[in-house]
Design a protein around this motif. Structure first.
Motif, PDB file in Angstrom:
ATOM      1  N   ARG A   1      22.126  18.942  -1.881  1.00  0.00           N
ATOM      2  CA  ARG A   1      22.236  20.008  -0.897  1.00  0.00           C
ATOM      3  C   ARG A   1      22.332  21.252  -1.783  1.00  0.00           C
ATOM      4  NH1 ARG A   1      28.512  20.638   1.079  1.00  0.00           N
ATOM      5  NH2 ARG A   1      28.111  19.110   2.206  1.00  0.00           N
TER       6      ARG A   1
ATOM      7  N   LYS B   1      18.501  27.630   2.826  1.00  0.00           N
ATOM      8  CA  LYS B   1      18.671  26.226   2.914  1.00  0.00           C
ATOM      9  C   LYS B   1      17.650  25.910   3.753  1.00  0.00           C
ATOM     10  CE  LYS B   1      23.257  26.894   3.235  1.00  0.00           C
ATOM     11  NZ  LYS B   1      24.671  26.822   3.402  1.00  0.00           N
ATOM     12  N   PRO B   2      17.285  24.430   2.790  1.00  0.00           N
ATOM     13  CA  PRO B   2      16.174  23.415   3.700  1.00  0.00           C
ATOM     14  C   PRO B   2      16.715  22.867   4.667  1.00  0.00           C
ATOM     15  CG  PRO B   2      17.347  22.196   1.594  1.00  0.00           C
ATOM     16  CD  PRO B   2      18.248  23.793   1.489  1.00  0.00           C
ATOM     17  N   LEU B   3      15.861  22.303   5.792  1.00  0.00           N
ATOM     18  CA  LEU B   3      16.197  22.289   6.673  1.00  0.00           C
ATOM     19  C   LEU B   3      16.334  20.463   6.914  1.00  0.00           C
ATOM     20  CD1 LEU B   3      13.679  24.384   9.256  1.00  0.00           C
ATOM     21  CD2 LEU B   3      15.795  24.082   8.947  1.00  0.00           C
ATOM     22  N   GLY B   4      16.137  19.645   5.968  1.00  0.00           N
ATOM     23  CA  GLY B   4      15.615  18.473   5.913  1.00  0.00           C
ATOM     24  C   GLY B   4      14.846  17.848   5.975  1.00  0.00           C
ATOM     25  N   ARG B   5      14.137  16.453   6.150  1.00  0.00           N
ATOM     26  CA  ARG B   5      12.875  15.934   5.822  1.00  0.00           C
ATOM     27  C   ARG B   5      12.938  16.044   7.540  1.00  0.00           C
ATOM     28  NH1 ARG B   5      12.615  10.941   2.855  1.00  0.00           N
ATOM     29  NH2 ARG B   5      13.836  10.336   4.287  1.00  0.00           N
ATOM     30  N   ALA B   6      13.001  15.842   8.418  1.00  0.00           N
ATOM     31  CA  ALA B   6      12.211  15.567   9.621  1.00  0.00           C
ATOM     32  C   ALA B   6      12.014  17.233  10.863  1.00  0.00           C
ATOM     33  CB  ALA B   6      13.887  15.513  11.036  1.00  0.00           C
ATOM     34  N   LEU B   7      12.562  18.427   9.692  1.00  0.00           N
ATOM     35  CA  LEU B   7      12.145  19.788  10.670  1.00  0.00           C
ATOM     36  C   LEU B   7      11.062  20.801   9.360  1.00  0.00           C
ATOM     37  CD1 LEU B   7      14.650  20.835  12.776  1.00  0.00           C
ATOM     38  CD2 LEU B   7      13.150  19.856  13.495  1.00  0.00           C
ATOM     39  N   ARG B   8      11.683  19.788   8.347  1.00  0.00           N
ATOM     40  CA  ARG B   8      11.320  20.758   7.363  1.00  0.00           C
ATOM     41  C   ARG B   8       9.245  20.788   7.388  1.00  0.00           C
ATOM     42  NH1 ARG B   8      11.875  16.943   1.783  1.00  0.00           N
ATOM     43  NH2 ARG B   8      10.309  16.007   2.919  1.00  0.00           N
TER      44      ARG B   8
ATOM     45  N   ILE C   1       7.986  28.254   9.398  1.00  0.00           N
ATOM     46  CA  ILE C   1       9.291  29.101   8.743  1.00  0.00           C
ATOM     47  C   ILE C   1       9.594  27.830   7.677  1.00  0.00           C
ATOM     48  CG2 ILE C   1      11.552  27.602  10.241  1.00  0.00           C
ATOM     49  CD1 ILE C   1      10.501  29.199  12.120  1.00  0.00           C
TER      50      ILE C   1
ATOM     51  N   ALA D   1      16.077  27.377   6.348  1.00  0.00           N
ATOM     52  CA  ALA D   1      17.276  28.312   7.079  1.00  0.00           C
ATOM     53  C   ALA D   1      17.847  29.136   6.140  1.00  0.00           C
ATOM     54  CB  ALA D   1      17.974  27.373   7.763  1.00  0.00           C
TER      55      ALA D   1
ATOM     56  N   LEU E   1      16.709  31.544  11.320  1.00  0.00           N
ATOM     57  CA  LEU E   1      15.707  30.848   9.979  1.00  0.00           C
ATOM     58  C   LEU E   1      14.488  31.514  10.105  1.00  0.00           C
ATOM     59  CD1 LEU E   1      14.602  29.070  13.465  1.00  0.00           C
ATOM     60  CD2 LEU E   1      15.711  27.359  11.559  1.00  0.00           C
TER      61      LEU E   1
ATOM     62  N   THR F   1      20.954  26.568  16.499  1.00  0.00           N
ATOM     63  CA  THR F   1      19.762  27.292  16.482  1.00  0.00           C
ATOM     64  C   THR F   1      18.503  26.894  16.938  1.00  0.00           C
ATOM     65  OG1 THR F   1      21.450  28.780  14.153  1.00  0.00           O
ATOM     66  CG2 THR F   1      18.899  29.300  15.461  1.00  0.00           C
TER      67      THR F   1
ATOM     68  N   ILE G   1      18.905  24.247  14.595  1.00  0.00           N
ATOM     69  CA  ILE G   1      19.758  23.396  13.936  1.00  0.00           C
ATOM     70  C   ILE G   1      21.606  23.496  13.998  1.00  0.00           C
ATOM     71  CG2 ILE G   1      17.952  23.008  11.816  1.00  0.00           C
ATOM     72  CD1 ILE G   1      18.296  26.090  11.719  1.00  0.00           C
TER      73      ILE G   1
ATOM     74  N   VAL H   1      25.998  22.703   5.264  1.00  0.00           N
ATOM     75  CA  VAL H   1      24.441  22.013   5.292  1.00  0.00           C
ATOM     76  C   VAL H   1      24.093  22.421   6.385  1.00  0.00           C
ATOM     77  CG1 VAL H   1      23.575  19.936   4.875  1.00  0.00           C
ATOM     78  CG2 VAL H   1      25.425  19.935   3.615  1.00  0.00           C
ATOM     79  N   VAL H   2      22.501  22.705   6.042  1.00  0.00           N
ATOM     80  CA  VAL H   2      21.747  22.587   7.394  1.00  0.00           C
ATOM     81  C   VAL H   2      21.542  21.378   7.954  1.00  0.00           C
ATOM     82  CG1 VAL H   2      20.071  23.727   8.386  1.00  0.00           C
ATOM     83  CG2 VAL H   2      21.192  25.384   7.621  1.00  0.00           C
TER      84      VAL H   2
ATOM     85  N   PRO I   1      19.664  18.963  11.632  1.00  0.00           N
ATOM     86  CA  PRO I   1      19.483  19.252  12.908  1.00  0.00           C
ATOM     87  C   PRO I   1      20.135  18.667  14.073  1.00  0.00           C
ATOM     88  CG  PRO I   1      17.866  17.732  11.484  1.00  0.00           C
ATOM     89  CD  PRO I   1      19.232  17.759  10.488  1.00  0.00           C
TER      90      PRO I   1
ATOM     91  N   GLU J   1      19.474  11.491   4.510  1.00  0.00           N
ATOM     92  CA  GLU J   1      19.532  13.045   5.408  1.00  0.00           C
ATOM     93  C   GLU J   1      20.819  12.619   6.601  1.00  0.00           C
ATOM     94  OE1 GLU J   1      16.996  15.647   5.799  1.00  0.00           O
ATOM     95  OE2 GLU J   1      16.464  14.510   3.940  1.00  0.00           O
TER      96      GLU J   1
ATOM     97  N   PRO K   1      11.032  11.018  11.664  1.00  0.00           N
ATOM     98  CA  PRO K   1      10.891  12.274  11.375  1.00  0.00           C
ATOM     99  C   PRO K   1       9.520  12.974  11.833  1.00  0.00           C
ATOM    100  CG  PRO K   1      11.077  11.227   9.469  1.00  0.00           C
ATOM    101  CD  PRO K   1      11.366   9.959  10.586  1.00  0.00           C
TER     102      PRO K   1
ATOM    103  N   PHE L   1       9.663  14.889  15.429  1.00  0.00           N
ATOM    104  CA  PHE L   1      10.819  16.008  15.282  1.00  0.00           C
ATOM    105  C   PHE L   1       9.774  16.695  16.134  1.00  0.00           C
ATOM    106  CE2 PHE L   1      14.751  15.644  14.044  1.00  0.00           C
ATOM    107  CZ  PHE L   1      14.945  13.547  14.403  1.00  0.00           C
ATOM    108  N   LEU L   2       8.533  17.350  15.162  1.00  0.00           N
ATOM    109  CA  LEU L   2       7.515  18.321  15.256  1.00  0.00           C
ATOM    110  C   LEU L   2       7.164  17.991  17.219  1.00  0.00           C
ATOM    111  CD1 LEU L   2       5.683  19.100  12.548  1.00  0.00           C
ATOM    112  CD2 LEU L   2       7.871  19.411  13.115  1.00  0.00           C
TER     113      LEU L   2
END
Lengths: 124, 702, 197
Positions: free
Chosen positions: B522, B647-654, B659, B662, B672, C72, C84, C90-91, C93, C122, C179, C182-183
């Motif tokens: 984090r 802040k990072p979005l995490g693996r799934a959304l990076r 973008i 966040a 964002l 968001t 998110i 911590v941000v 999903p 995660e 992962p 997600f997109l």
């Protein structure tokens, strides 16, 4: 003409509290210092109308400061108010013996403090 | 007027400082007590800290804190006056008090304020107290001037008697100081005198004739000879006199009469003394005095940072003005001058921003002190003798990072004590020495800070880790055979590895190394482990020195808020719908004779299908630039600018294109942050780069 | 169970945790005169409802259960990604599990909760319609996912369990939270990074 007061106290918050009491009570100009050495330095620069000092400080303590003030012709007349923990503590007694005009035990309210100031200044 | 002052942040911050100082004193006393002799100044400093706390808490209406401080003050008074021996059990109680005070302060002023119980501690304090006061000390000070004795505090008098009892000789050191430099002069003299013994007090001399100078008598207890001391402190205006305890200190202002040896008037080169307070590594922590630091509310720093941000915008506008000036004939000199000034301003702004970030830096010692107390406490509870060696406590990190580090480090230290360090018998039988060692190291490496926690305990056996991982179903047999040794060891960071195992769980928190790893991640940090069975383990945490803070322009479009990194914003302009032209299917606007493409976030992000301008006559376009490319982003509103922590979005959304991350704005709103480089590339690369099928954002927004 | 401070986000659900499955008297206990065999291989699962179906996730993978928080929306993501949310700084999903499992969308009734799960280091929030409770199940009561359920949805199922007369679907977080899913379709790392710019 504001009365200059020398406040010797090592706690920042207590200094702020005492200053706020004096400054909102009337025409006082408070010089804050945090130890006995700084007090020695501040003394010759201003004609103080009152010294408020903590007893328990490292190096030059409040008793020694009081004794010094009483021993110097040009400072001897300045009233000294000693702030201490309790009246019966030997250190409080020693401060009074050394020439303090009044003491006040912590904790105190604003009114108690102002009363003690009056005692110190009136009892000369 | 008669109200007590509000229990303000002022009170809390000073109380916190006092307790931290108290804790540092205790840690040093603890280390010294184990080796036998301790510095009475430390004990007195501890007393004074609690004494101050009591007064402070009383004034601010923190009656429970004050009551506890009062009880503790009596105990410390007995300790410093020698009525109570300084023992490990006594230290236990004092250390416990640190924890209780901190818990009380943490919930001070909240509804939970009454939940911190002090009863147990109070009764332990009472149990420590000496049965009866022994009615004062012996009158072995016959001969000392009662006028001197009269101005000593009770403690100073005790130290005087103690020095006599220890067979030390008493000396009077007479010195004169220039009032302006009194603290420097005193510090220097004090440092020299402490080499020889104990400074008991300072007596300002009542006959100093001048307004600019002050004369002091310093009472010193020492085993050294007068000649040695006189040589050691050789300084202008300093004279040393030996006092016979049977003889009086001549009453100042009378001239000194007792002197064994005349002080050497010729200046003898003073021996060079390094730092007097050299302490062993286990306590080599910051000993800064309370008054040397100023605590600043982080929010105030944020205000400063925001102002810097606004200045940067002013500067950007000035750059725009510069462009206009350049277009004026005959203004070449003026524009050159303006450009020079702008460049200077840019440099100064960066420096200002960096300086503000520097103010946020705090030494890791704050956390390390806390850990040192934990080691002591847990070690004693577990019956293990553990020595904690701290290095690099002065290493600085952003305050937020330091605060967030406390829990993960605490957990790692607990693991070391519970699982890493063997019992004394076990260690002895292994020939390792009964005392276990934990080293806590911090150092800077480039723009990163590394923190290492290393123990010399039993280490971890990768085969056992592998078997446990298989048993827990984290990996299967086949995987387990293909994994390298390090890969297996890294499994301790996988969730589910260290969950409750009723038979063996010792650390009892039920929190595993996976949480430690998450917490470190984090902070954009990494954690590694290196372990050797039988030899110990070393965990290394690598962290950025500062948080990723950037200045951002906050904008709104299609009812959604976004941040744009300010360093890629060139300027913001306002156009009307009529100014927007279409060239080869692309919307463009003209800016100072140049044509630049514009993009609609609502369109490329599929925020709204029928996007309409809020006001067709006032359309904001934020001009962003990447290398030589310029693109305008159409927005509905400019909401201002702000410093934000990315802040990072995490693996799934990076992987979401456009973008970058966040950030939190006030009120828990997460927004964002745009990745301008990708957006510019998309705008220039065009249509096929934009996803064709509308994304379901609208449904999500609805 | 250790007592838990009922903090603002933590729900009553923690109180419902039976101490451990093996501590409850069962018929076998009566028959065998309480010669209880303490089992250490029981696995506790948090059981919850999504649409009309009942699901379970091992409790070890759940960090906390909270009420639905503000999310968001994030553009260019799949329909099941609500956006998110901010969980203790911590941000993370937030996923609408109903959409993910092709069961419609979450009704967002009063009982709706977000399970904060940890998977592959995660954290992710899973929005569910209702949290029912916690069950302990022994390995022999777990059935590997039957072949009949194979297919896209079958991938999400790790096992089936029987509890309280219901069939509980134990989710495979590895596939539910893959992962790559997600997109939004058609959006990938290549977009805008194809080197044209």
């Amino acid at each position: 003409m504001a009365q200059p007061v020398l406040l010797v106290e090592d706690s920042r918050a207590v200094r702020a509290f005492v200053s706020s009491i004096l400054e909102s009570a009337g025409d006082y100009d408070v010089h804050e210092v945090e130890n006995g050495f700084e007090a020695l330095r501040a003394l010759p620069r201003t004609d103080f109308a009152l010294i408020v000092t903590d007893v328990n400080m490292p190096d030059v303590n409040g008793i020694e400061l009081t004794r010094f003030v009483r021993g110097q012709a040009k400072f001897a007349e300045i009233p000294v108010l000693v702030i201490s923990t309790d009246a019966s503590h030997p250190d409080t007694q020693r401060a009074m013996t050394a020439g303090a005009n009044a003491f006040l035990a912590k904790p105190f309210t604003a009114q108690q403090f102002l009363d003690a100031v009056a005692r110190a200044q009136g009892g000369q | 007027m008669s109200d007590p002052p509000k229990p303000s942040a002022e009170f809390l911050s000073e109380a916190q400082e006092v307790i931290e100082a108290f804790s540092r004193n205790l840690l040093q006393l603890d280390a010294q007590q184990r080796t036998g002799e301790y510095d009475p100044d430390l004990l007195n400093a501890a007393f004074r800290a609690i004494h101050s706390l009591k007064g402070l808490a009383g004034l601010f209406g923190a009656s429970r804190v004050s009551a506890l401080a009062h009880a503790l003050e009596s105990t410390l008074d007995s300790l410093r006056l020698g009525r109570l021996p300084l023992s490990q059990p006594a230290l236990d109680v004092l250390f416990e008090a640190v924890e209780v005070f901190q818990s009380m302060l943490a919930v001070f002023g909240t509804e939970d304020a009454e939940t911190v119980s002090t009863d147990a501690l109070l009764s332990r304090i009472t149990a420590l107290s000496p049965d009866a006061e022994d009615g004062g000390e012996g009158s072995d000070l016959v001969g000392l001037d009662p006028a001197i004795l009269g101005v000593l505090t009770e403690y100073e008098e005790h130290r005087l008697r103690e020095n006599v009892r220890l067979g030390r000789r008493l000396f009077r050191v007479h010195a004169a100081f220039d009032l302006l430099a009194i603290d420097v002069g005193i510090e220097s003299l004090k440092g020299k005198l402490k080499e020889f013994g104990e400074v008991i007090t300072y007596l300002p001399s009542a006959d100093s004739g001048s307004d600019d100078r002050i004369e002091l008598d310093i009472l010193l207890g020492s085993d050294a000879t007068l000649a040695d001391i006189a040589t050691g402190v050789a300084e202008d205006g300093v004279r040393v006199f030996a006092l016979e305890t049977s003889a009086a200190i001549p009453e100042t202002p009378a001239p000194a009469t007792v002197a064994d040896v005349a002080p050497t008037p010729t200046p003898t080169p003073a021996p060079v003394h390094d730092d007097v307070d050299m302490v062993d590594a286990s306590t080599a922590m910051s000993l800064r005095s309370i008054s040397q630091t100023v605590r600043v509310d982080l929010e105030r720093l944020d205000v400063l940072m925001n102002l810097v941000g606004e200045l940067a915008l002013v500067q950007a506008n000035l750059s725009g003005t510069l462009e206009s000036v350049r277009a004026i004939r005959g203004a070449a000199d003026v524009s050159r001058e303006l450009q020079t000034h702008l460049r200077t301003m840019d440099r100064k702004l960066s420096l200002l921003q960096q300086s503000i970030l520097d103010v946020r830096m705090v030494p890791l010692g704050q956390v390390f002190d806390k850990l040192a107390r934990v080691v002591r406490k847990l070690g004693r509870e577990a019956g293990k003798d553990i020595r904690l060696v701290i290095t690099g406590a002065e290493t600085e990190l952003d305050k937020l990072i330091v605060e967030e580090l406390s829990d993960p480090l605490m957990h790692m230290i607990r693991n070391c004590i519970d699982h890493g360090i063997e019992t004394e018998t076990e260690r002895t039988s292994l020939g390792k020495g009964a005392t276990g060692h934990i080293e806590l190291r911090a150092f800077q490496k480039g723009n990163r800070v590394v923190i290492e926690v290393e123990d010399d305990g039993r280490g971890m056996d990768w085969r056992l880790i592998r078997d446990k991982a298989v048993l827990r179903g984290l990996i299967d047999d086949l995987e387990s055979r293909e994994m390298s040794r390090q890969e297996v060891i890294d499994l301790i960071f996988v969730p589910g590895f260290s969950t409750k195992d009723t038979a063996t769980e010792v650390s009892g928190r039920g929190v595993g190394m996976d949480v430690v790893k998450t917490n470190i991640a984090r902070l954009s940090g990494l954690i590694d482990v290196d372990t050797t069975p039988g030899r110990g383990s070393k965990f290394s945490i690598t962290l950025p020195v500062t948080l990723a803070i950037i200045q951002a322009l906050v904008i709104q479009t299609a009812k959604q808020t976004f941040c744009i990194p300010l360093n890629s914003v060139l300027e913001s302009i306002m156009v009307s719908e009529a100014d927007i032209e279409t060239v080869e299917g692309h919307e463009v606007v003209s800016l100072r004779g140049k044509t630049l493409p514009i993009l609609h976030l609502s369109r490329i992000f599929g925020l709204q299908t029928n996007y309409r301008y809020l006001d067709p006559a006032r359309i904001y376009v934020v001009i962003v630039g990447l290398a030589q490319h310029r693109v305008g982003i159409v927005v509905d509103e400019l909401l201002g600018q702000q410093d934000v922590v990315i802040k990072p979005l995490g693996r799934a959304l990076r992987g979401v294109p456009g973008i970058a991350g966040a950030t939190e704005l006030g009120g828990g709103r997460t927004v964002l942050l745009l990745d301008v480089s990708v957006l510019v590339e998309e705008a220039l690369g065009r249509s096929d780069a934009t996803p064709t099928d509308p994304t379901p954002m609208e449904a999500a927004n609805a | 169970m250790p007592e838990r401070d009922p903090g603002e986000r933590t729900e009553d659900i923690w109180d419902q945790f039976s101490p451990t499955g093996e501590a409850l008297a069962t018929e076998e206990d009566y028959e065998h005169g309480y010669a209880r065999v303490v089992r250490v291989d029981l696995q506790q699962h948090v059981v919850f409802r999504v649409g009309d179906e009942t699901y379970g996730i091992p409790i070890a993978q759940i960090g906390e259960i909270s009420k639905p928080m503000y999310t968001t929306p994030v553009p260019r993501t799949s329909d099941f990604v609500m956006g998110i949310g901010n969980v203790r700084g911590v941000v993370i999903p937030i996923v609408d599990l109903a959409t993910r499992l092709r069961l419609g969308t979450c009704a967002m009734a009063r009982e709706a909760r977000v399970l904060i799960v940890r998977h592959a280091s995660e954290q992710t929030g899973l929005l569910v319609d209702e949290v029912i409770g916690v069950m302990s199940i022994a390995p022999e009561n777990l059935e590997e996912a039957p072949g009949a359920l194979a297919g896209a949805r079958g991938d999400f199922i790790r096992a089936l369990a029987r509890w309280d007369g219901r069939i509980i679907i134990i989710l495979d977080l590895g596939t539910v939270l893959a992962p790559g899913d997600f997109l939004a379709p058609g959006v990938g790392r290549s977009v805008g990074r194809s080197g044209r710019g």
